[in-house]
Scaffold this motif. Sequence first.
Motif, short mmCIF file in Angstrom:
data_model
loop_
_atom_site.label_atom_id
_atom_site.label_comp_id
_atom_site.label_asym_id
_atom_site.label_seq_id
_atom_site.Cartn_x
_atom_site.Cartn_y
_atom_site.Cartn_z
N ILE A 1 6.73 -14.08 21.41
CA ILE A 1 6.60 -14.88 22.62
C ILE A 1 7.46 -16.16 22.55
O ILE A 1 8.01 -16.60 23.54
CB ILE A 1 5.11 -15.22 22.89
CG1 ILE A 1 4.94 -15.78 24.30
CG2 ILE A 1 4.57 -16.16 21.85
CD1 ILE A 1 3.50 -15.91 24.73
N GLY A 2 7.60 -16.71 21.36
CA GLY A 2 8.44 -17.90 21.20
C GLY A 2 9.91 -17.60 21.39
O GLY A 2 10.65 -18.38 21.98
N ILE A 3 10.36 -16.46 20.91
CA ILE A 3 11.76 -16.06 21.08
C ILE A 3 12.06 -15.83 22.55
O ILE A 3 13.11 -16.22 23.06
CB ILE A 3 12.06 -14.80 20.23
CG1 ILE A 3 12.04 -15.19 18.75
CG2 ILE A 3 13.39 -14.19 20.61
CD1 ILE A 3 12.14 -14.03 17.79
N LYS A 4 11.11 -15.22 23.28
CA LYS A 4 11.29 -15.04 24.72
C LYS A 4 11.29 -16.38 25.44
O LYS A 4 12.01 -16.56 26.42
CB LYS A 4 10.19 -14.14 25.28
CG LYS A 4 10.34 -12.70 24.87
CD LYS A 4 9.21 -11.85 25.43
CE LYS A 4 9.34 -10.41 24.96
NZ LYS A 4 8.22 -9.59 25.43
N ASP A 5 10.49 -17.33 24.96
CA ASP A 5 10.39 -18.64 25.60
C ASP A 5 11.71 -19.41 25.55
O ASP A 5 12.09 -20.05 26.52
CB ASP A 5 9.29 -19.46 24.91
CG ASP A 5 9.07 -20.81 25.55
OD1 ASP A 5 8.84 -20.84 26.78
OD2 ASP A 5 9.11 -21.83 24.84
#
Length: 50
Positions: A15-19
């Motif tokens: 989710i952080g990489i997508k963010d």
Amino acid sequence: MIRNLTSSGFYTSEIGIKDIGYAGNKPGVWNGVPDDVLKEHGFDPTKFFG
């Protein structure tokens, strides 16, 4: 220290990489050094490349 570990954990998760919009390890486009920069440094590409 806890804040650093928390943010490191988040931005390395899915989710952080997508963010952050990480696109992955992709090659960039290199068109060479612009002609004006070459001329500024005294390099004439017509003489060098023929």
